[in-house]
Design a protein around this motif. Structure first.
Motif, short mmCIF file in Angstrom:
data_model
loop_
_atom_site.label_atom_id
_atom_site.label_comp_id
_atom_site.label_asym_id
_atom_site.label_seq_id
_atom_site.Cartn_x
_atom_site.Cartn_y
_atom_site.Cartn_z
N UNK A 125 70.30 17.61 70.08
CA UNK A 125 69.65 16.54 69.30
C UNK A 125 69.80 16.81 67.80
N UNK A 126 70.09 15.75 67.05
CA UNK A 126 70.25 15.92 65.59
C UNK A 126 68.91 16.37 65.01
N UNK A 127 68.93 17.32 64.11
CA UNK A 127 67.64 17.77 63.52
C UNK A 127 67.08 16.72 62.57
N UNK A 128 65.78 16.78 62.36
CA UNK A 128 65.19 16.05 61.24
C UNK A 128 65.61 16.77 59.97
N UNK A 129 65.80 16.03 58.91
CA UNK A 129 66.16 16.66 57.64
C UNK A 129 65.16 16.22 56.58
N UNK A 130 64.55 17.18 55.92
CA UNK A 130 63.59 16.84 54.88
C UNK A 130 64.03 17.49 53.56
N UNK A 131 64.08 16.68 52.52
CA UNK A 131 64.38 17.21 51.19
C UNK A 131 63.07 17.66 50.58
N UNK A 132 62.62 18.84 51.02
CA UNK A 132 61.36 19.39 50.53
C UNK A 132 61.55 20.85 50.14
N UNK A 133 62.79 21.27 50.00
CA UNK A 133 63.07 22.65 49.61
C UNK A 133 62.97 22.79 48.10
N UNK A 134 63.87 23.58 47.53
CA UNK A 134 63.79 23.81 46.09
C UNK A 134 64.30 22.59 45.33
N UNK A 135 63.56 22.22 44.27
CA UNK A 135 64.02 21.15 43.39
C UNK A 135 63.41 19.80 43.70
N UNK A 136 63.56 18.90 42.74
CA UNK A 136 63.07 17.52 42.87
C UNK A 136 64.29 16.64 43.20
N UNK A 137 64.40 16.17 44.45
CA UNK A 137 65.61 15.44 44.85
C UNK A 137 65.90 14.20 44.02
N UNK A 138 64.87 13.55 43.51
CA UNK A 138 65.11 12.31 42.76
C UNK A 138 65.59 12.58 41.34
N UNK A 139 65.62 13.85 40.92
CA UNK A 139 66.28 14.19 39.66
C UNK A 139 67.74 14.55 39.90
N UNK A 140 68.17 14.48 41.15
CA UNK A 140 69.58 14.71 41.50
C UNK A 140 69.99 13.63 42.49
N UNK A 141 69.63 12.40 42.13
CA UNK A 141 69.71 11.31 43.11
C UNK A 141 71.14 10.97 43.51
N UNK A 142 72.08 11.08 42.58
CA UNK A 142 73.45 10.70 42.93
C UNK A 142 73.99 11.61 44.04
N UNK A 143 73.82 12.92 43.87
CA UNK A 143 74.32 13.86 44.89
C UNK A 143 73.54 13.71 46.20
N UNK A 144 72.23 13.49 46.09
CA UNK A 144 71.42 13.32 47.31
C UNK A 144 71.87 12.06 48.05
N UNK A 145 72.09 10.98 47.31
CA UNK A 145 72.53 9.72 47.93
C UNK A 145 73.88 9.88 48.61
N UNK A 146 74.81 10.58 47.95
CA UNK A 146 76.14 10.80 48.55
C UNK A 146 76.01 11.66 49.81
N UNK A 147 75.14 12.65 49.77
CA UNK A 147 74.94 13.52 50.95
C UNK A 147 74.37 12.70 52.11
N UNK A 148 73.44 11.79 51.81
CA UNK A 148 72.84 10.98 52.87
C UNK A 148 73.91 10.14 53.56
N UNK A 149 74.86 9.62 52.77
CA UNK A 149 75.91 8.78 53.36
C UNK A 149 76.78 9.59 54.33
N UNK A 150 77.03 10.86 54.00
CA UNK A 150 77.85 11.68 54.90
C UNK A 150 77.04 12.13 56.12
N UNK A 151 75.75 12.42 55.91
CA UNK A 151 74.90 12.89 57.03
C UNK A 151 74.72 11.82 58.09
#
Ligand code: SF4
Length: 371
Positions: free
Chosen positions: A161-187
């Motif tokens: 089963x695919x794991x749940x993924x939470x962006x709750x590790x180090x850093x504020x994901x919305x200050x790196x939104x472009x890379x986070x958005x691109x990663x979401x598209x590949x995931x």
């Protein structure tokens, strides 16, 4: 005969490029979009770590690409496993920066808590990552590599089963939104958007950008206090994006049927844990499609000594009061305590790996602006 190959320092790390930079950088060598896509997916879905492993490309093209590019991917350098099965990983990036990611097994499915920045400038007073200060944004590839490497460690197969993924590790994901958005598209589509949660302190311009996306992950907001005065005390970013503006932004945020915004509320003893605080929180969230997740604060030696969780009875009372006020409320289980893998405790295995502690001045704009 002179060697016209660029030196290693002139070659670019294909793995660290954003999608747009990747397309631009390879345009000189490849003119067919499907080929570009093939190489991109080989790197970020298949996890190819050497251009010569891209056997779908001709030998001549692989040789040509190798003259201009190389592939340097993150490596897992340490692992810490706790008794409850939670495993925290330290990853070293190609430039020596370090990040942490946590694998949390629960009820037959895993949750991967991943990082979006190597450090954080926002200086929330309850957070160890914030204590150590700013680092750099992760590239899209570095975000994806955390998922791929940890899945490999966990022995994941295509039928798992695919794991749940939470962006709750180090850093504020919305200050790196472009890379986070691109990663979401590949995931996605291997992981459903509904299984991915992006957690933010409430960077309003970036939330407004997410609101325009065709598909959106779950949104979690770190609230942590029911008024501006106390929220600013523990989260300096509140002076830039105060509660009234944040709540107005959340009320405009488009939600699909059946979905709710998760409101995270850290409970700190004698600071924000009274029944009046619960009432005030319920009032603040009135009319918002939201559920509340209470998190008793995790003390840490580097944090202020007032960061103490309330006792279990107080937590229960607070939860019941919010439920009575019509807010579905849960309490987050403590996981990974012995390995400092719990919420707010990630700091690259206790090292000062992100350079000088750089706290944000109250009211100052974030170091890295949303794009
Ligand atoms: S809680 Fe999040 S935003 Fe605040 S300092 Fe920690 S990592 Fe940064």
């Amino acid at each position: 005969m002179s060697d016209s190959r660029p030196g290693a320092e002139q070659r670019r790390n294909l793995f660290a490029l954003s999608r747009a930079d990747f397309d631009r950088a390879l345009a000189t060598f490849i003119d067919r979009p499907y080929r570009l896509n093939q190489i991109y997916l080989a790197l970020h879905r298949r996890g190819v770590e050497d251009i010569h492993e891209m056997t779908e490309l001709s030998l001549a093209l692989r040789a040509e690409l190798s003259r201009h590019f190389y592939v340097a991917t993150p490596r897992i350098t340490e692992r810490q496993r706790s008794a409850d099965g939670t495993c925290k990983y330290l990853l070293r990036l190609h430039d020596g920066a370090t990040i942490e990611a946590v694998d949390i097994p629960s009820d037959g499915r895993r949750t991967l808590c991943i990082s979006s920045q190597a450090g954080c400038a926002l200086a929330c007073t309850f957070c160890v990552t914030g204590y150590w200060g700013a680092g750099r944004d992760l590239s899209m590839g570095e975000i994806l590599a955390q998922v791929r490497l940890i899945n490999r460690e966990a022995g994941t197969t295509p039928s798992s089963p695919a794991p749940n993924i939470v962006f709750m590790g180090m850093g504020e994901p919305l200050l790196n939104l472009q890379a986070v958005g691109e990663a979401l598209e590949v995931l996605t589509p291997s992981t459903s958007w509904k299984r991915i949660t992006v957690s933010t302190v409430g960077i309003i311009p970036a939330i407004e950008t997410m609101a325009t996306w065709r598909r959106r992950p779950n949104l979690a907001i770190s609230l942590h206090a029911p008024d501006d005065q106390r929220r600013s005390q523990i989260m300096p970013i509140n002076q830039t994006y105060p509660l009234a503006e944040l709540l107005a932004c959340l009320r405009r945020y488009p939600l699909e049927r059946g979905r709710k915004i998760t409101i995270e509320y850290l409970l700190i003893r004698h600071f924000n844990d009274s029944l009046e605080d619960a009432d005030q929180t319920a009032l603040l969230l009135r009319g918002l499609r939201a559920k509340v997740n209470l998190i008793p604060v995790n003390p840490d030696s580097v944090l202020d000594e007032t960061m103490i969780p309330p006792d279990a009875a107080t937590v229960e009372r607070f939860k019941n009061r919010l439920n009575q006020r019509g807010l579905f409320t849960t309490v987050r289980q403590r996981r990974g305590d012995e390995v400092h893998g719990a919420c707010g405790q990630l700091r690259a295995f206790g090292t000062k790996a992100h350079g000088v502690r750089a706290r944000q001045e109250p009211g100052a704009k974030p170091v890295s602006e949303p794009r």
